[in-house]
Design an enzyme around this catalytic site. Structure first.
Site, PDB file in Angstrom:
ATOM      1  N   SER A 182     -10.362 -17.423   4.780  1.00 18.88           N
ATOM      2  CA  SER A 182     -10.418 -16.874   3.472  1.00 18.88           C
ATOM      3  C   SER A 182      -9.548 -17.480   2.308  1.00 18.88           C
ATOM      4  O   SER A 182      -8.403 -17.897   2.837  1.00 18.88           O
ATOM      5  CB  SER A 182     -10.409 -15.170   3.391  1.00 18.88           C
TER       6      SER A 182
HETATM    7  N1  SAH Z   1      -9.772 -13.157   7.767  1.00 23.59           N
HETATM    8  C1  SAH Z   1      -9.974 -14.380   8.420  1.00 23.59           C
HETATM    9  C2  SAH Z   1     -11.712 -14.512   7.858  1.00 23.59           C
HETATM   10  C3  SAH Z   1     -12.342 -15.318   8.843  1.00 23.59           C
HETATM   11  S1  SAH Z   1     -14.087 -15.419   8.406  1.00 23.59           S
HETATM   12  C4  SAH Z   1      -9.221 -15.317   7.861  1.00 23.59           C
HETATM   13  O1  SAH Z   1      -9.121 -15.510   6.799  1.00 23.59           O
HETATM   14  O2  SAH Z   1      -9.233 -16.317   8.572  1.00 23.59           O
HETATM   15  C5  SAH Z   1     -14.908 -14.164   8.972  1.00 23.59           C
HETATM   16  C6  SAH Z   1     -14.665 -13.702  10.682  1.00 23.59           C
HETATM   17  O3  SAH Z   1     -15.451 -12.795  10.844  1.00 23.59           O
HETATM   18  C7  SAH Z   1     -15.194 -15.047  11.368  1.00 23.59           C
HETATM   19  O4  SAH Z   1     -14.204 -15.311  12.294  1.00 23.59           O
HETATM   20  C8  SAH Z   1     -16.288 -14.434  12.185  1.00 23.59           C
HETATM   21  O5  SAH Z   1     -16.368 -14.894  13.363  1.00 23.59           O
HETATM   22  C9  SAH Z   1     -16.029 -12.950  12.187  1.00 23.59           C
HETATM   23  N2  SAH Z   1     -17.156 -11.808  12.381  1.00 23.59           N
HETATM   24  C10 SAH Z   1     -18.446 -12.054  11.834  1.00 23.59           C
HETATM   25  N3  SAH Z   1     -19.114 -11.043  12.129  1.00 23.59           N
HETATM   26  C11 SAH Z   1     -18.244 -10.313  13.150  1.00 23.59           C
HETATM   27  C12 SAH Z   1     -18.224  -9.154  14.007  1.00 23.59           C
HETATM   28  N4  SAH Z   1     -19.496  -8.465  13.868  1.00 23.59           N
HETATM   29  N5  SAH Z   1     -17.323  -8.647  14.474  1.00 23.59           N
HETATM   30  C13 SAH Z   1     -16.197  -9.261  14.700  1.00 23.59           C
HETATM   31  N6  SAH Z   1     -15.951 -10.447  13.941  1.00 23.59           N
HETATM   32  C14 SAH Z   1     -16.809 -10.852  13.122  1.00 23.59           C
END
Ligand code: SAH
Length: 220
Positions: free
Chosen positions: A69
């Site tokens: 993010s």
């Molecule tokens: N806070 C993280 C955001 C990553 S993007 C950062 O800054 O790195 C969002 C993440 O949510 C991805 O890694 C994706 O795989 C995860 N995600 C999407 N759907 C999900 C679900 N149902 N359960 C757990 N994680 C999920």
């Protein structure tokens, strides 16, 4: 080769301090959040080839079609989460790179974080060990259902966007607890804050946002 934790040049403390100034200019006011951003080495949470861009205020690819993010968004969501109440236990849905998790770990007593893509979670766990962040507990699962075994939480932060509100998350909040979540289709998402007040929930729209979608099930 592994990158140094403190960083040099484009990944140095000066780079982190410049990012803090950018966040201040973008109206982030919580000093504890700003010092967490100043102390967490974001360059460790991206691919080495992108390390020199880690302190720009942008999201970056982390593989598997996912992104780390934007620092502004991490800081904003964390600031909202910390407002008012004494926040001790936090659930994060979507560990991804682990950067948001690491920021939270500096600010609250314990962080529970759920991720559905196994290699991303393993990578994030390595970083938590390397940085000795010992108050983070992670789980490989579909976090759309939350993590009921560890509930209740003072706050839940979701870093991927469902099209509609997953109501099971609301049930995992303490009275007064907050859920911060982007909701909506690609191109029309908004960041929402829900606060539990007894059996009722107060809803507020915070701002327009752009997150990857919240998906169902797990991937190896
Ligand atoms: N806070 C993280 C955001 C990553 S993007 C950062 O800054 O790195 C969002 C993440 O949510 C991805 O890694 C994706 O795989 C995860 N995600 C999407 N759907 C999900 C679900 N149902 N359960 C757990 N994680 C999920």
């Amino acid at each position: 080769m592994s990158l140094s934790i403190t960083g040099v040049g484009m990944t140095s403390q000066r780079a982190r301090d410049r990012l803090v100034n950018i966040l201040r200019e973008n109206n982030i006011k919580n000093e504890a959040v700003l010092s967490a951003v100043a102390s967490v080495p974001r360059h460790l949470f991206v691919d080495e080839a992108l390390a020199s861009r880690a302190y720009e205020n942008i999201s970056l690819p982390i593989g598997h079609g996912q992104t780390i993010s934007q620092p502004y968004m991490v800081a904003r969501m964390t600031e909202v989460l910390l407002e008012g109440e004494n926040v001790k236990r936090v659930l994060e849905v979507g560990t991804g790179s682990g950067y948001q998790t690491a920021i939270l770990s500096k600010l609250v007593f314990s962080v529970f974080s759920v991720e559905r893509i196994k290699p991303l979670l393993e990578n994030a766990r390595d970083k938590f060990r390397q940085l000795k962040l010992n108050n983070i507990l992670t789980r490989y699962s579909d976090g759309g259902w939350g993590w009921p075994e560890k509930a209740l939480y003072d706050a839940i932060i979701v870093t991927a966007a469902p099209e509609t509100l997953p109501t099971s998350l609301l049930e995992q909040l303490v009275d007064g607890g907050k859920l911060i979540i982007p909701i909506g289709k690609k191109g029309e998402q908004e960041l929402f804050l829900f606060q539990r007040l007894g059996d009722k929930f107060h809803k507020k729209v915070l701002e327009k946002v752009s997150f990857v979608p919240l998906l169902k099930g797990r991937t190896e």
